[in-house]
Motif scaffolding. Structure first.
Motif, PDB file in Angstrom:
ATOM      1  N   ALA A 186       1.036  -1.328   0.336  1.00 14.19           N
ATOM      2  CA  ALA A 186      -0.257  -0.042  -0.066  1.00 14.19           C
ATOM      3  C   ALA A 186       1.085   1.832   0.143  1.00 14.19           C
ATOM      4  O   ALA A 186       0.394   2.186  -0.082  1.00 14.19           O
ATOM      5  N   GLY A 187       2.268   1.043  -0.013  1.00 11.31           N
ATOM      6  CA  GLY A 187       3.413   2.329  -0.115  1.00 11.31           C
ATOM      7  C   GLY A 187       2.681   3.119   1.158  1.00 11.31           C
ATOM      8  O   GLY A 187       2.619   2.672   2.673  1.00 11.31           O
ATOM      9  N   ARG A 188       2.522   4.699   1.001  1.00 12.32           N
ATOM     10  CA  ARG A 188       2.593   5.446   1.682  1.00 12.32           C
ATOM     11  C   ARG A 188       1.336   5.628   2.581  1.00 12.32           C
ATOM     12  O   ARG A 188       0.806   7.075   3.265  1.00 12.32           O
ATOM     13  N   ASN A 189       0.090   4.546   1.428  1.00 13.96           N
ATOM     14  CA  ASN A 189      -1.148   4.966   1.543  1.00 13.96           C
ATOM     15  C   ASN A 189      -1.682   4.136   2.702  1.00 13.96           C
ATOM     16  O   ASN A 189      -2.352   3.013   2.612  1.00 13.96           O
ATOM     17  N   GLU A 190      -1.681   5.554   4.262  1.00 17.42           N
ATOM     18  CA  GLU A 190      -2.578   4.364   5.560  1.00 17.42           C
ATOM     19  C   GLU A 190      -3.536   4.228   5.307  1.00 17.42           C
ATOM     20  O   GLU A 190      -4.549   3.143   5.683  1.00 17.42           O
ATOM     21  N   GLN A 191      -4.385   5.349   3.878  1.00 22.75           N
ATOM     22  CA  GLN A 191      -6.645   4.703   3.979  1.00 22.75           C
ATOM     23  C   GLN A 191      -6.150   3.211   3.567  1.00 22.75           C
ATOM     24  O   GLN A 191      -6.930   2.879   4.101  1.00 22.75           O
ATOM     25  N   LEU A 192      -5.475   2.900   2.397  1.00 25.03           N
ATOM     26  CA  LEU A 192      -5.818   1.420   1.921  1.00 25.03           C
ATOM     27  C   LEU A 192      -5.111   0.792   2.315  1.00 25.03           C
ATOM     28  O   LEU A 192      -5.957  -0.326   2.166  1.00 25.03           O
TER      29      LEU A 192
END
Length: 658
Positions: free
Chosen positions: A253-259
């Protein structure tokens, strides 16, 4: 060597080569390329110092949030908008030029100040927007040291490659010709991929899975959305949960915490799914995986290629990602899936193409082409010759003038904005005449050469109309013959083709003189409408356009919409006998609704109910242009000109002198 991330404020002293790397936190690929190059410089036997800074941040406080946050929001929530913007930048030169000028206007001075503080011997840019501004500084002589730009994409090089950059480092040999076409001969070098050396080390897939705590048996799929976690990651994972042979699915998800939270919530009950946020375990993950499903392309695909892991692109077919992945698929560097069905097919094909989990995966360094990027950077030479600032300003001014003339010519030649222009110029096209007579104003348009025959045929049948003949200037003989037959002639302008509008005023004035019209008069506008230039010039000539409530061909089916008294009807004739018969059919159709067909000039002199409203007639304040008879019967003279005359009920209305 040590990496310098602090600013240099002291005066320049002789010493190791100083390399300044300008990157950006726009996705992970640009930052990864900067880190890889910095690592190579630090490990190089040549004495060198390296500093890595955020180039967008160095370009001022406005550009960074606009570019980074805007790009992130687009990819996550409105990816189609990025496709539109990217297409405009690639295909519409004025849009690309405006974008470059904005970047340079906002970022040149701040970036130049930051560069001066570091006093570099060579500058490297890993992000296209920074490359644009750096190239400008190099061409104007503000930056005198060699400049280098890295290019990790295969296509869409209109921002990556710049004439003001001394050397471009490309990762694909197929990009070299395109870069040289943009930046000039000798401006590009093919180098080994700018990735961490860890991806080039031989690794055992079994050991990598053990290290990651993943099942050693079965197939393993890594699904990546890049550094920002974009694309249809959930859809890909959902598809692989239905494949029994897949024993583990790793979601990045990389830096996409919501994802990451969404994936954990959605697939929390599926033991095969493992969710990672931003991780430094990519070398082990790629070594352990049977296939990588990636949404954005770029550096991650280079890393997978070096690790020997097959790649399937899926989930974000927008902007440069669409073009880049299609080009890579054409070169068999990856497989491109447009939907989940194709995704499953391509992943299973990748499984079948391999021999299962190999004992050891060899790194790709031995097969890489070209020198290492560090070698090219440390021996970078000056290729660009700075251009005096006055020449660049003169060129920019000339370009702006050309664009202004081009855009102005287009606006004056097009009918796309003529409705707005008509409102601004207060031009009312004639479509209807307010009258108490149960008649329709009939205008017949025919080729100039066929006008005499058409007029004779109509006169023989007792039909009198207003004729228009392809904007030709009628001879005195033709005007006399038309009067003798009891027909009118109406001025007309040609279609709104490029630069044809400049003749509008001359054509209308010539026709008006030939028909004996003065001051204000009417003319028939083309079928496709008037261009802005025609509207302007017609207004200066005192001419008002006639559009008509309906315009049809004499041989076409009868219209479904009914006509009403006072409507202006324009009928197209081709000069043939069948078209004249078709005109008779139209007149009979009008008669079935108890409407007569009369010349436009006769209708406009008939008793009126009231002055016409906007969009129906020209202003009722039109001046008298002639003192011809105003009888409401009998054929009028050639031409139509507005004139005030008393109505039967005493109201003052606009009439015509013909």
């Amino acid at each position: 060597m040590r990496r310098r991330n602090r600013k240099r404020t002291s005066r320049r002293t002789p010493g190791p080569s100083r390399v300044l790397i300008l990157s950006a936190d726009v996705g992970e690929g640009h930052a990864a390329a900067a880190r890889a190059l910095a690592q190579q410089i630090e490990e190089s036997p040549k004495p060198a110092e390296v500093a890595v800074i955020d180039g967008l941040a160095a370009m001022g406080p406005l550009l960074r949030p606009v570019v980074e946050d805007g790009y992130r929001v687009q990819l996550r929530f409105f990816p189609w908008t990025y496709t539109v913007i990217y297409w405009l930048l690639e295909h519409v030169l004025p849009v690309r030029m405006v974008a470059r000028r904005l970047l340079c206007a906002l970022g040149s001075r701040p970036l130049a100040r930051v560069i001066a503080e570091y006093e570099p011997d060579v500058i490297v840019s890993t992000y296209p927007a920074v490359t644009v501004v750096l190239a400008r500084l190099r061409r104007t002589g503000v930056v005198s040291c060699p400049t280098v730009a890295t290019i990790t994409d295969l296509t869409g090089l209109f921002f990556w490659a710049q004439p003001g950059i001394d050397t471009h480092l490309v990762m694909y040999g197929e990009s070299m010709h395109s870069v040289e076409r943009i930046a000039g001969r000798g401006s590009v070098e093919l180098v080994r991929p700018l990735i961490s050396a860890e991806f080039l080390e031989p690794r055992c897939p079994i050991e990598a899975r053990r290290k990651l705590g993943l099942p050693e048996d079965g197939r393993m799929v890594v699904v990546s959305g890049g550094g920002w976690g974009v694309g249809d990651i959930a859809g890909a994972v959902e598809e692989f949960t239905r494949v029994p042979e897949v024993s583990s699915i790793v979601c990045l998800a990389g830096r996409n915490e919501q994802l990451a939270e969404k994936l954990r919530s959605t697939f929390g009950g599926e033991p095969r799914v493992h969710v990672y946020e931003f991780t430094d375990k990519m070398p082990d993950l790629l070594a352990a995986a049977d296939v990588l499903v990636h949404s954005t392309g770029g550096v991650t695909c280079l890393e997978a290629k070096a690790a020997g892991t097959p790649v399937v692109s899926y989930g974000l077919p927008v902007g440069h990602a669409r073009l880049n992945t299609r080009a890579m698929a054409t070169l068999d560097l990856l497989r491109l899936a447009n939907d989940t069905d194709e995704l499953r097919e391509h992943v299973q094909a990748s499984f079948a193409a391999g021999d299962g989990v190999q004992a050891t995966r060899q790194g790709g360094q031995a097969d890489a082409e070209g020198p290492a990027a560090v070698d090219v950077v440390l021996r970078a030479r000056r290729r660009v010759r700075p251009i005096p600032i006055w020449k660049m300003r003169a060129a920019a001014l000339a370009t702006q003038l050309v664009l202004l003339i081009g855009v102005g010519s287009w606006m004056m030649s097009t009918d796309e904005v003529s409705t707005v222009a008509a409102k601004v110029l207060d031009v009312d096209t004639l479509v209807h005449v307010n009258t108490s007579q149960a008649d329709v104003g009939l205008i017949v348009h025919a080729p100039s050469a066929d006008i005499p025959l058409v007029a004779s045929e109509l006169a023989a049948r007792g039909i009198h109309v207003t004729l228009a003949d392809d904007s030709g200037v009628p001879s005195s003989e033709r005007v006399a013959s038309m009067r003798a037959l009891g027909e009118q002639l109406l001025p007309e302008v040609p279609g709104s083709k490029l630069l044809r509008w400049v003749r509008t005023r001359g054509i209308l004035r010539s026709q008006a003189r030939a028909l004996g019209l003065h001051h204000r008069f009417y003319f028939l506008q083309p079928r496709n409408g008037l261009s802005v230039g025609q509207l302007v010039l017609a207004r200066t000539a005192g001419a008002t356009p006639v559009k008509g409530a309906l315009r049809i061909s004499a041989t076409s089916p009868l219209p479904q919409r009914p006509m009403r008294a006072g409507d202006v009807l324009v009928v197209e004739l081709d000069g043939s006998a069948s078209s004249v018969v078709g005109l008779e059919r139209i007149i009979s159709w009008l008669g079935s609704d108890r409407l007569g067909a009369e010349p436009l000039g006769w209708l406009m002199r008939s008793p009126a109910i009231k002055a016409s409203s906007r969009g129906e007639r020209a202003s009722s304040a039109a001046p008298t242009t002639s003192s011809s008879s105003e009888a409401t019967s009998g054929p009028p003279l050639s031409g139509v000109a507005p004139k005030r005359s008393p109505s039967s009920n005493g109201a003052s209305t606009t009439g015509t002198t013909v």
